[in-house]
Every structure is written in C-alpha cells, then in structure tokens.
Design an enzyme around this catalytic site. Structure first.
Site, PDB file in Angstrom:
ATOM      1  N   SER A  22      28.455  65.162  -5.094  1.00  0.00           N
ATOM      2  CA  SER A  22      27.163  64.866  -5.745  1.00  0.00           C
ATOM      3  C   SER A  22      26.467  63.654  -5.125  1.00  0.00           C
ATOM      4  O   SER A  22      25.300  63.401  -5.415  1.00  0.00           O
ATOM      5  CB  SER A  22      27.356  64.659  -7.251  1.00  0.00           C
ATOM      6  OG  SER A  22      28.260  63.607  -7.479  1.00  0.00           O
ATOM      7  N   GLY A  23      27.171  62.884  -4.306  1.00  0.00           N
ATOM      8  CA  GLY A  23      26.520  61.747  -3.636  1.00  0.00           C
ATOM      9  C   GLY A  23      26.883  60.400  -4.242  1.00  0.00           C
ATOM     10  O   GLY A  23      26.113  59.444  -4.130  1.00  0.00           O
ATOM     11  N   THR A  26      27.012  57.608  -1.526  1.00  0.00           N
ATOM     12  CA  THR A  26      25.679  57.182  -1.065  1.00  0.00           C
ATOM     13  C   THR A  26      25.045  56.248  -2.102  1.00  0.00           C
ATOM     14  O   THR A  26      24.425  55.243  -1.767  1.00  0.00           O
ATOM     15  CB  THR A  26      24.782  58.427  -0.855  1.00  0.00           C
ATOM     16  OG1 THR A  26      25.502  59.376  -0.101  1.00  0.00           O
ATOM     17  CG2 THR A  26      23.493  58.076  -0.145  1.00  0.00           C
ATOM     18  N   GLU A  42      35.832  54.924  -4.505  1.00  0.00           N
ATOM     19  CA  GLU A  42      37.039  55.656  -4.902  1.00  0.00           C
ATOM     20  C   GLU A  42      38.188  55.404  -3.920  1.00  0.00           C
ATOM     21  O   GLU A  42      37.961  55.375  -2.709  1.00  0.00           O
ATOM     22  CB  GLU A  42      36.685  57.134  -4.876  1.00  0.00           C
ATOM     23  CG  GLU A  42      37.684  58.014  -5.526  1.00  0.00           C
ATOM     24  CD  GLU A  42      37.051  59.359  -5.750  1.00  0.00           C
ATOM     25  OE1 GLU A  42      36.973  59.765  -6.908  1.00  0.00           O
ATOM     26  OE2 GLU A  42      36.638  59.991  -4.791  1.00  0.00           O
ATOM     27  N   GLU A  94      33.257  53.914  -8.624  1.00  0.00           N
ATOM     28  CA  GLU A  94      33.157  55.358  -8.385  1.00  0.00           C
ATOM     29  C   GLU A  94      34.210  56.049  -9.237  1.00  0.00           C
ATOM     30  O   GLU A  94      35.396  55.795  -9.088  1.00  0.00           O
ATOM     31  CB  GLU A  94      33.380  55.659  -6.896  1.00  0.00           C
ATOM     32  CG  GLU A  94      33.257  57.135  -6.580  1.00  0.00           C
ATOM     33  CD  GLU A  94      33.220  57.421  -5.085  1.00  0.00           C
ATOM     34  OE1 GLU A  94      33.380  56.484  -4.289  1.00  0.00           O
ATOM     35  OE2 GLU A  94      33.026  58.595  -4.732  1.00  0.00           O
ATOM     36  N   ARG A  95      33.776  56.866 -10.143  1.00  0.00           N
ATOM     37  CA  ARG A  95      34.663  57.559 -11.092  1.00  0.00           C
ATOM     38  C   ARG A  95      35.450  56.579 -11.952  1.00  0.00           C
ATOM     39  O   ARG A  95      35.265  55.366 -11.898  1.00  0.00           O
ATOM     40  CB  ARG A  95      35.590  58.544 -10.401  1.00  0.00           C
ATOM     41  CG  ARG A  95      34.862  59.751  -9.828  1.00  0.00           C
ATOM     42  CD  ARG A  95      35.798  60.947  -9.736  1.00  0.00           C
ATOM     43  NE  ARG A  95      35.137  62.108  -9.183  1.00  0.00           N
ATOM     44  CZ  ARG A  95      34.394  62.929  -9.895  1.00  0.00           C
ATOM     45  NH1 ARG A  95      34.215  62.739 -11.177  1.00  0.00           N
ATOM     46  NH2 ARG A  95      33.820  63.965  -9.326  1.00  0.00           N
TER      47      ARG A  95
HETATM   48  P1  DGT Z   1      30.614  62.138  -3.386  1.00  0.00           P
HETATM   49  O1  DGT Z   1      30.549  63.303  -2.453  1.00  0.00           O
HETATM   50  O2  DGT Z   1      30.226  60.858  -2.714  1.00  0.00           O
HETATM   51  O3  DGT Z   1      29.913  62.354  -4.681  1.00  0.00           O
HETATM   52  O4  DGT Z   1      32.108  61.882  -3.798  1.00  0.00           O
HETATM   53  P2  DGT Z   1      33.392  62.664  -3.422  1.00  0.00           P
HETATM   54  O5  DGT Z   1      33.165  64.119  -3.569  1.00  0.00           O
HETATM   55  O6  DGT Z   1      33.945  62.171  -2.128  1.00  0.00           O
HETATM   56  O7  DGT Z   1      34.356  62.085  -4.555  1.00  0.00           O
HETATM   57  P3  DGT Z   1      35.073  62.843  -5.749  1.00  0.00           P
HETATM   58  O8  DGT Z   1      35.675  61.858  -6.661  1.00  0.00           O
HETATM   59  O9  DGT Z   1      34.134  63.766  -6.435  1.00  0.00           O
HETATM   60  O10 DGT Z   1      36.194  63.645  -5.038  1.00  0.00           O
HETATM   61  C1  DGT Z   1      36.987  63.226  -3.944  1.00  0.00           C
HETATM   62  C2  DGT Z   1      38.113  64.217  -3.828  1.00  0.00           C
HETATM   63  O11 DGT Z   1      39.109  63.894  -4.772  1.00  0.00           O
HETATM   64  C3  DGT Z   1      37.690  65.641  -4.157  1.00  0.00           C
HETATM   65  O12 DGT Z   1      38.412  66.529  -3.333  1.00  0.00           O
HETATM   66  C4  DGT Z   1      38.080  65.822  -5.597  1.00  0.00           C
HETATM   67  C5  DGT Z   1      39.253  64.933  -5.716  1.00  0.00           C
HETATM   68  N1  DGT Z   1      39.401  64.278  -7.029  1.00  0.00           N
HETATM   69  C6  DGT Z   1      38.818  63.151  -7.470  1.00  0.00           C
HETATM   70  N2  DGT Z   1      39.317  62.785  -8.661  1.00  0.00           N
HETATM   71  C7  DGT Z   1      40.223  63.718  -8.991  1.00  0.00           C
HETATM   72  C8  DGT Z   1      41.087  63.920 -10.086  1.00  0.00           C
HETATM   73  O13 DGT Z   1      41.180  63.145 -11.039  1.00  0.00           O
HETATM   74  N3  DGT Z   1      41.830  65.035 -10.018  1.00  0.00           N
HETATM   75  C9  DGT Z   1      41.755  65.929  -8.993  1.00  0.00           C
HETATM   76  N4  DGT Z   1      42.495  67.013  -9.030  1.00  0.00           N
HETATM   77  N5  DGT Z   1      40.994  65.761  -7.950  1.00  0.00           N
HETATM   78  C10 DGT Z   1      40.249  64.672  -7.945  1.00  0.00           C
END
Ligand code: DGT
Length: 221
Positions: A22-23, A26, A42, A94-95
């Site tokens: 979702s960004g 950024t 994160e 982040e999260r």
């Molecule tokens: P972005 O693109 O900048 O919005 O952020 P992303 O997509 O790099 O960050 P995020 O937290 O949505 O996801 C990073 C990776 O970690 C993605 O493959 C999903 C995974 N992830 C993050 N938190 C969790 C969690 O609590 N459980 C699981 N199963 N996966 C997670």
C-alpha cells in the site's frame, strides 16, 4: 506490567497501516525529513535473517509449519518498536502488534493455518501486550488502496519471498483491513484513524500525505 517508557514521556505515537504494497515505506520516507519525528520502518531485515533463518521466506514456503514461529518473531520485533525510546516527541511506526493480530493472524485463523492451541497462545500474549502502556498509540494512518493496485506494486517490486502471494490472498487481507480500519466492524481501533487514498502514484501522493501532516506535526505543542 511492563512499561518500556518508564520515567520518560511517551512520544505521540502514530502507526501506519495498510495492505501489503500500500506504500507504507514511501509514507515513512516522506516524514523522515522532519527532525522531531522518529521513523521506525518495519523490521523486514530481521524477519529475513533471524540468526541465519529467513522466517519470512519460510512462512510463505510452508505456512502451516512456520506461521506460528513467524508471528512470534513479528510480535517480538513489533514490541521492540512500541518500546523504542524515541529521542523525539513524535514516533511513526510501520505496522504494529495490532495489525499483526487483527489482520495477519485473523487471515491465518480464517484459513485454518494456525492450530487452535497456537491461536490461543497468540491471543493470550496479545491480550497481555495491549493491556500494557507501551503498546498505546495516539493515531492510526490507514493507507487505503484497492487490492488491484497493491497487487500490481507487489508484482513490480518482485520480492523473492512474496512470489506465492495470490490476488485472492491480497483481496482478503484488504477486506480485513477495511473491516478493521474503514468500516470499524471487526476489531477495536486503538486510536482515531485517518484514511488516505494510497492508490495515487508517487507524483501526486505528497498532496494526499499533507492531509494528515498537521495532525502529526501539531500533535506536540
Ligand atoms: P509497503 O509496500 O511499503 O506498504 O509495505 P510492505 O508491503 O513492504 O510491508 P508489509 O508489512 O505490508 O509486508 C511486508 C511483508 O511481511 C509482506 O510479505 C507481508 C509480511 N507481513 C507483515 N506483517 C506480517 C504479519 O504479522 N504476519 C504475516 N504473515 N506476514 C506479515
């Protein structure tokens, strides 16, 4: 009861939430320009290398076998961020422990990836955590995308661990984020929510960020 910020004033804490792709990164990069904000991205690097083990990769390769291990580590690294002693009056994360439980564990429960005993342990741990002052937050920024846009971004960035993410998985994760932060009919929101249109591309997204800028920057007099 643990309180990592003992003897310090808790910073105004913002958690940045939204579907995978979702960004969020950024958004955090944009707020990095302000000197009075601590930005905590994160801990993906740690998830990819926990004493030599790529837990993120293992979780995607064999979710039934590794999801509990992965969620345990996500929880630890998120608590470390919640407890981070910010030198600045504002903290952007982040999260959070909230999306780990309310979005990812929720999805795992629906898919029967986690056993009932594993879910029970995660839930007890989570309930304990959120009853502690260190996990308190003041504002949630929800970066709202369509699942189509998030999916396209995941394809484009081509992270090796994420090759198995299907559109259906992302769509369900989207619906869970929507129910939690937009319709507010799933789990409780830990703080007021600002919703931003995160479908916009890089050329126009900064204008959208400015909608929440004053809420964040003026939070501390
Ligand atoms: P972005 O693109 O900048 O919005 O952020 P992303 O997509 O790099 O960050 P995020 O937290 O949505 O996801 C990073 C990776 O970690 C993605 O493959 C999903 C995974 N992830 C993050 N938190 C969790 C969690 O609590 N459980 C699981 N199963 N996966 C997670």
């Amino acid at each position: 009861m643990f309180n990592c910020e003992k003897n310090t004033t808790r910073p105004f804490t913002v958690i940045v939430e939204g579907n995978i792709g979702s960004g969020k990164t950024t958004f955090l990069d944009y707020f990095n320009q302000y000197e009075n904000i601590s930005v905590l991205a994160e801990p993906l690097k740690m998830w990819r290398n926990c004493n030599g083990h790529n837990l993120l990769g293992l979780m995607y390769e064999d979710p039934k076998k590794w999801s509990f291990t992965f969620q345990s580590y996500v929880s630890l690294t998120m608590v470390q961020h919640h407890c981070h002693r910010s030198p600045h009056p504002i903290k952007l994360m982040e999260r959070s422990v909230y999306s780990a439980r309310y979005c990812f564990v929720e999805k795992m429960k629906r898919d029967s990836i986690l056993s009932e005993p594993a879910t029970a342990v995660i839930d007890e741990h989570f309930q304990w955590l959120i009853n502690n002052p260190s996990t308190a937050v003041d504002l949630v920024v929800y970066l709202r995308t369509t699942p189509e846009v998030a999916y396209e971004r995941i394809i484009q960035r081509n992270r090796k661990e994420e090759k198995t993410i299907s559109f259906d998985y992302l769509k369900e994760l989207h619906d869970i984020h929507e129910d939690w932060l937009f319709y507010k009919n799933l789990h409780h929101c830990p703080a007021p929510v600002i919703v931003l249109n995160a479908n916009l591309d890089k050329s126009s997204i900064e204008e959208e960020y400015q909608k929440c800028q004053s809420h964040i920057l003026n939070a501390i007099p």
